[in-house]
Motif scaffolding. Structure first.
Motif, PDB file in Angstrom:
ATOM      1  N   ALA A 131       0.828  -1.207   0.000  1.00 11.81           N
ATOM      2  CA  ALA A 131       0.000   0.000   0.000  1.00 11.81           C
ATOM      3  C   ALA A 131       0.865   1.262   0.000  1.00 11.81           C
ATOM      4  O   ALA A 131       0.571   2.229  -0.707  1.00 11.81           O
ATOM      5  CB  ALA A 131      -0.929  -0.010   1.215  1.00 11.81           C
ATOM      6  N   GLN A 132       1.933   1.244   0.773  1.00 13.53           N
ATOM      7  CA  GLN A 132       2.819   2.410   0.811  1.00 13.53           C
ATOM      8  C   GLN A 132       3.547   2.609  -0.506  1.00 13.53           C
ATOM      9  O   GLN A 132       3.648   3.725  -1.015  1.00 13.53           O
ATOM     10  CB  GLN A 132       3.837   2.246   1.944  1.00 13.53           C
ATOM     11  CG  GLN A 132       3.225   2.362   3.325  1.00 13.53           C
ATOM     12  CD  GLN A 132       4.232   2.132   4.427  1.00 13.53           C
ATOM     13  OE1 GLN A 132       5.098   2.977   4.664  1.00 13.53           O
ATOM     14  NE2 GLN A 132       4.145   0.996   5.101  1.00 13.53           N
ATOM     15  N   SER A 167       2.141  12.052   5.222  1.00  9.93           N
ATOM     16  CA  SER A 167       2.148  13.515   5.201  1.00  9.93           C
ATOM     17  C   SER A 167       1.373  14.090   4.032  1.00  9.93           C
ATOM     18  O   SER A 167       1.163  15.309   3.971  1.00  9.93           O
ATOM     19  CB  SER A 167       3.594  14.039   5.165  1.00  9.93           C
ATOM     20  OG  SER A 167       4.226  13.688   3.947  1.00  9.93           O
ATOM     21  N   THR A 168       0.945  13.266   3.100  1.00  8.21           N
ATOM     22  CA  THR A 168       0.170  13.766   1.960  1.00  8.21           C
ATOM     23  C   THR A 168      -1.328  13.738   2.223  1.00  8.21           C
ATOM     24  O   THR A 168      -2.107  14.149   1.365  1.00  8.21           O
ATOM     25  CB  THR A 168       0.467  12.929   0.705  1.00  8.21           C
ATOM     26  OG1 THR A 168       0.174  11.568   0.983  1.00  8.21           O
ATOM     27  CG2 THR A 168       1.912  13.063   0.289  1.00  8.21           C
ATOM     28  N   TYR A 169      -1.741  13.245   3.367  1.00  6.96           N
ATOM     29  CA  TYR A 169      -3.160  13.230   3.717  1.00  6.96           C
ATOM     30  C   TYR A 169      -3.472  14.408   4.648  1.00  6.96           C
ATOM     31  O   TYR A 169      -2.661  14.750   5.508  1.00  6.96           O
ATOM     32  CB  TYR A 169      -3.519  11.932   4.440  1.00  6.96           C
ATOM     33  CG  TYR A 169      -3.276  10.672   3.666  1.00  6.96           C
ATOM     34  CD1 TYR A 169      -4.168  10.223   2.701  1.00  6.96           C
ATOM     35  CD2 TYR A 169      -2.144   9.901   3.912  1.00  6.96           C
ATOM     36  CE1 TYR A 169      -3.940   9.048   2.005  1.00  6.96           C
ATOM     37  CE2 TYR A 169      -1.903   8.728   3.221  1.00  6.96           C
ATOM     38  CZ  TYR A 169      -2.807   8.300   2.271  1.00  6.96           C
ATOM     39  OH  TYR A 169      -2.574   7.141   1.585  1.00  6.96           O
ATOM     40  N   HIS A 170      -4.668  14.964   4.496  1.00  9.10           N
ATOM     41  CA  HIS A 170      -5.057  16.107   5.315  1.00  9.10           C
ATOM     42  C   HIS A 170      -6.517  15.952   5.738  1.00  9.10           C
ATOM     43  O   HIS A 170      -7.352  15.503   4.949  1.00  9.10           O
ATOM     44  CB  HIS A 170      -4.869  17.420   4.550  1.00  9.10           C
ATOM     45  CG  HIS A 170      -3.483  17.600   4.018  1.00  9.10           C
ATOM     46  ND1 HIS A 170      -2.419  18.008   4.803  1.00  9.10           N
ATOM     47  CD2 HIS A 170      -2.965  17.400   2.781  1.00  9.10           C
ATOM     48  CE1 HIS A 170      -1.320  18.054   4.079  1.00  9.10           C
ATOM     49  NE2 HIS A 170      -1.620  17.683   2.841  1.00  9.10           N
ATOM     50  N   VAL A 193     -15.598   4.920  10.886  1.00 10.89           N
ATOM     51  CA  VAL A 193     -14.942   3.618  10.851  1.00 10.89           C
ATOM     52  C   VAL A 193     -14.016   3.527  12.051  1.00 10.89           C
ATOM     53  O   VAL A 193     -13.166   4.404  12.261  1.00 10.89           O
ATOM     54  CB  VAL A 193     -14.153   3.401   9.550  1.00 10.89           C
ATOM     55  CG1 VAL A 193     -13.453   2.040   9.584  1.00 10.89           C
ATOM     56  CG2 VAL A 193     -15.077   3.486   8.342  1.00 10.89           C
ATOM     57  N   ILE A 194     -14.179   2.472  12.830  1.00 11.97           N
ATOM     58  CA  ILE A 194     -13.327   2.203  13.986  1.00 11.97           C
ATOM     59  C   ILE A 194     -12.518   0.956  13.657  1.00 11.97           C
ATOM     60  O   ILE A 194     -13.075  -0.098  13.355  1.00 11.97           O
ATOM     61  CB  ILE A 194     -14.158   1.978  15.259  1.00 11.97           C
ATOM     62  CG1 ILE A 194     -15.061   3.191  15.510  1.00 11.97           C
ATOM     63  CG2 ILE A 194     -13.249   1.722  16.463  1.00 11.97           C
ATOM     64  CD1 ILE A 194     -16.079   2.980  16.618  1.00 11.97           C
ATOM     65  N   THR A 195     -11.184   1.065  13.691  1.00 11.26           N
ATOM     66  CA  THR A 195     -10.331  -0.010  13.197  1.00 11.26           C
ATOM     67  C   THR A 195      -9.139  -0.238  14.125  1.00 11.26           C
ATOM     68  O   THR A 195      -8.775   0.640  14.913  1.00 11.26           O
ATOM     69  CB  THR A 195      -9.821   0.327  11.784  1.00 11.26           C
ATOM     70  OG1 THR A 195      -8.951  -0.722  11.320  1.00 11.26           O
ATOM     71  CG2 THR A 195      -9.040   1.633  11.769  1.00 11.26           C
ATOM     72  N   HIS A 196      -8.554  -1.429  14.012  1.00 13.10           N
ATOM     73  CA  HIS A 196      -7.268  -1.651  14.672  1.00 13.10           C
ATOM     74  C   HIS A 196      -6.204  -0.840  13.931  1.00 13.10           C
ATOM     75  O   HIS A 196      -6.417  -0.389  12.800  1.00 13.10           O
ATOM     76  CB  HIS A 196      -6.920  -3.145  14.706  1.00 13.10           C
ATOM     77  CG  HIS A 196      -6.418  -3.697  13.413  1.00 13.10           C
ATOM     78  ND1 HIS A 196      -5.295  -4.479  13.314  1.00 13.10           N
ATOM     79  CD2 HIS A 196      -6.884  -3.576  12.138  1.00 13.10           C
ATOM     80  CE1 HIS A 196      -5.095  -4.819  12.058  1.00 13.10           C
ATOM     81  NE2 HIS A 196      -6.042  -4.299  11.323  1.00 13.10           N
ATOM     82  N   ALA A 197      -5.039  -0.666  14.546  1.00 13.97           N
ATOM     83  CA  ALA A 197      -4.008   0.215  13.986  1.00 13.97           C
ATOM     84  C   ALA A 197      -3.070  -0.539  13.052  1.00 13.97           C
ATOM     85  O   ALA A 197      -1.849  -0.402  13.132  1.00 13.97           O
ATOM     86  CB  ALA A 197      -3.232   0.887  15.109  1.00 13.97           C
ATOM     87  N   PHE A 202      -5.375   0.988   7.740  1.00 13.49           N
ATOM     88  CA  PHE A 202      -5.387   2.429   7.985  1.00 13.49           C
ATOM     89  C   PHE A 202      -5.190   3.216   6.699  1.00 13.49           C
ATOM     90  O   PHE A 202      -5.960   4.128   6.373  1.00 13.49           O
ATOM     91  CB  PHE A 202      -4.310   2.749   9.019  1.00 13.49           C
ATOM     92  CG  PHE A 202      -4.086   4.207   9.286  1.00 13.49           C
ATOM     93  CD1 PHE A 202      -5.145   5.091   9.381  1.00 13.49           C
ATOM     94  CD2 PHE A 202      -2.807   4.702   9.454  1.00 13.49           C
ATOM     95  CE1 PHE A 202      -4.938   6.441   9.638  1.00 13.49           C
ATOM     96  CE2 PHE A 202      -2.586   6.038   9.708  1.00 13.49           C
ATOM     97  CZ  PHE A 202      -3.651   6.910   9.795  1.00 13.49           C
ATOM     98  N   MET A 203      -4.158   2.854   5.929  1.00 15.89           N
ATOM     99  CA  MET A 203      -3.901   3.586   4.689  1.00 15.89           C
ATOM    100  C   MET A 203      -5.017   3.388   3.671  1.00 15.89           C
ATOM    101  O   MET A 203      -5.356   4.305   2.918  1.00 15.89           O
ATOM    102  CB  MET A 203      -2.552   3.171   4.107  1.00 15.89           C
ATOM    103  CG  MET A 203      -1.375   3.702   4.885  1.00 15.89           C
ATOM    104  SD  MET A 203       0.181   3.425   4.012  1.00 15.89           S
ATOM    105  CE  MET A 203      -0.124   4.309   2.485  1.00 15.89           C
ATOM    106  N   GLY A 204      -5.583   2.192   3.639  1.00 19.96           N
ATOM    107  CA  GLY A 204      -6.707   1.964   2.732  1.00 19.96           C
ATOM    108  C   GLY A 204      -7.879   2.876   3.048  1.00 19.96           C
ATOM    109  O   GLY A 204      -8.543   3.408   2.138  1.00 19.96           O
TER     110      GLY A 204
END
Length: 320
Positions: free
Chosen positions: A22-23, A158-161, A238-242, A247-249
């Motif tokens: 994903a990264q 850092s590209t997400y806001h 959405v509540i998710t594990h870390a 997370f990125m998805g």
């Protein structure tokens, strides 16, 4: 940070599936990956989806510290390098990076390893092995532990806001615990129930947290990707594990999630590494990150009033 487009190059792009792939998919445009670039990864629903239309080859799955599997993957990469030339090779991990990047470097291809954003305090075993080889350039996404050997690459996060949006009084919930085999996450489930916000609209994807018969709404142990995405985008929170991949998805879908850390002392994971990515996400303001006892109705309502702007693709660092 220079956001000018990077010159396109034919790259060998290598990553294990999950958060590593994903990264790299998000980093690839900033790395200048041309359409002729070749991806090397495992065959999975995720890789077929993320790499649709891309040139790719699949190698057999390499488990953590599976040195025989690494040797098999290295053999496949050597065959590729005998038949094609590349201007660079890049990987974000994990064991597949150890298999592929030294082979590329030995073949004269400049090779770069970018450590996973989840490694907040120092490199992984794969990163340490590649750094020790001195065949491969290594980068960290966290300036706090950068050195003369481990130079800094801009963080993929850092590209997400975050953006403010209208929040409903009683948000609908999608709770996803991931699919980590053998580890339950009852503390998260119990915290959601204690918040008083779970109701008949709530969707649960429980993974290996089995035999929960006390849950309102619709309960799934596993969900196909399309069903997962539908549940995520049509819920208010959405509540998710870390987990980095999950997370990125969610960030890519424009979702500001609540991420809850699995903890070793509760038997929820092998270690506490999820705390690192949670703390970074909270610092960057792209999620609410809490431990299970701190998951309250106020935390959930805060997330209901936020969304994510995925922004631009990450550019190359200026010292490439």
């Amino acid at each position: 940070m220079d956001s000018s487009p990077s010159p396109q190059r034919k790259l060998l792009l290598v990553a294990s599936t999950g958060g590593h792939l994903a990264q790299l998919v998000r980093l690839a445009p900033g790395l200048g990956a041309s359409p002729s670039s070749l991806w090397v990864t495992f065959d999975s629903v995720q890789s077929r989806s993320l790499l649709a239309g891309q040139r790719r080859i699949h190698v057999p799955y390499v488990r953590p510290r599976d040195y025989l599997g690494m040797m098999r993957a290295a053999s496949i990469v050597r065959r590729v390098l005998r038949h094609e030339t590349f201007e660079g090779a890049v990987s974000t991990g994990a064991g597949l990076a150890v298999a592929a990047l030294p082979q590329a470097a030995i073949s004269g291809v400049p090779s770069l390893y970018i450590e996973s954003v989840s490694r907040v305090e120092g490199p992984s075993l794969s990163g340490r092995m590649l750094a020790a080889s001195h065949l491969v350039s290594v980068r960290t996404q966290h300036p706090a532990w950068a050195t003369s050997r481990w130079r800094t690459h801009p963080s993929v996060l850092s590209t997400y806001h975050s953006l403010i949006r209208p929040a409903p009084e009683r948000p609908s919930l999608f709770v996803t615990l991931g699919t980590i085999e053998g580890y339950r996450f009852d503390s998260l489930v119990d915290a959601v129930l204690a918040s008083g916000l779970a109701d008949e609209r709530t969707i649960w994807q429980l993974g290996f947290t089995t035999d929960r018969t006390d849950l309102p709404g619709r309960v799934h142990q596993m969900m196909p990707t399309a069903q997962f995405v539908d549940a995520a985008v049509n819920s208010d929170v959405v509540i998710t594990h870390a987990g980095v991949g999950t997370f990125m998805g969610l960030l890519e879908l424009g979702i500001f999630p609540v991420i809850v850390t699995r903890r070793k002392h509760r038997g929820e994971h092998v270690d506490d590494h999820q705390m690192q990515i949670a703390e970074l996400a909270e610092y960057l303001g792209v999620a609410r990150a809490v431990d299970s006892p701190d998951l309250t109705a106020d935390v959930i309502r805060f997330a209901a009033g936020r969304a994510i702007d995925a922004g631009v693709r990450i550019p190359l660092p200026s010292d490439r």
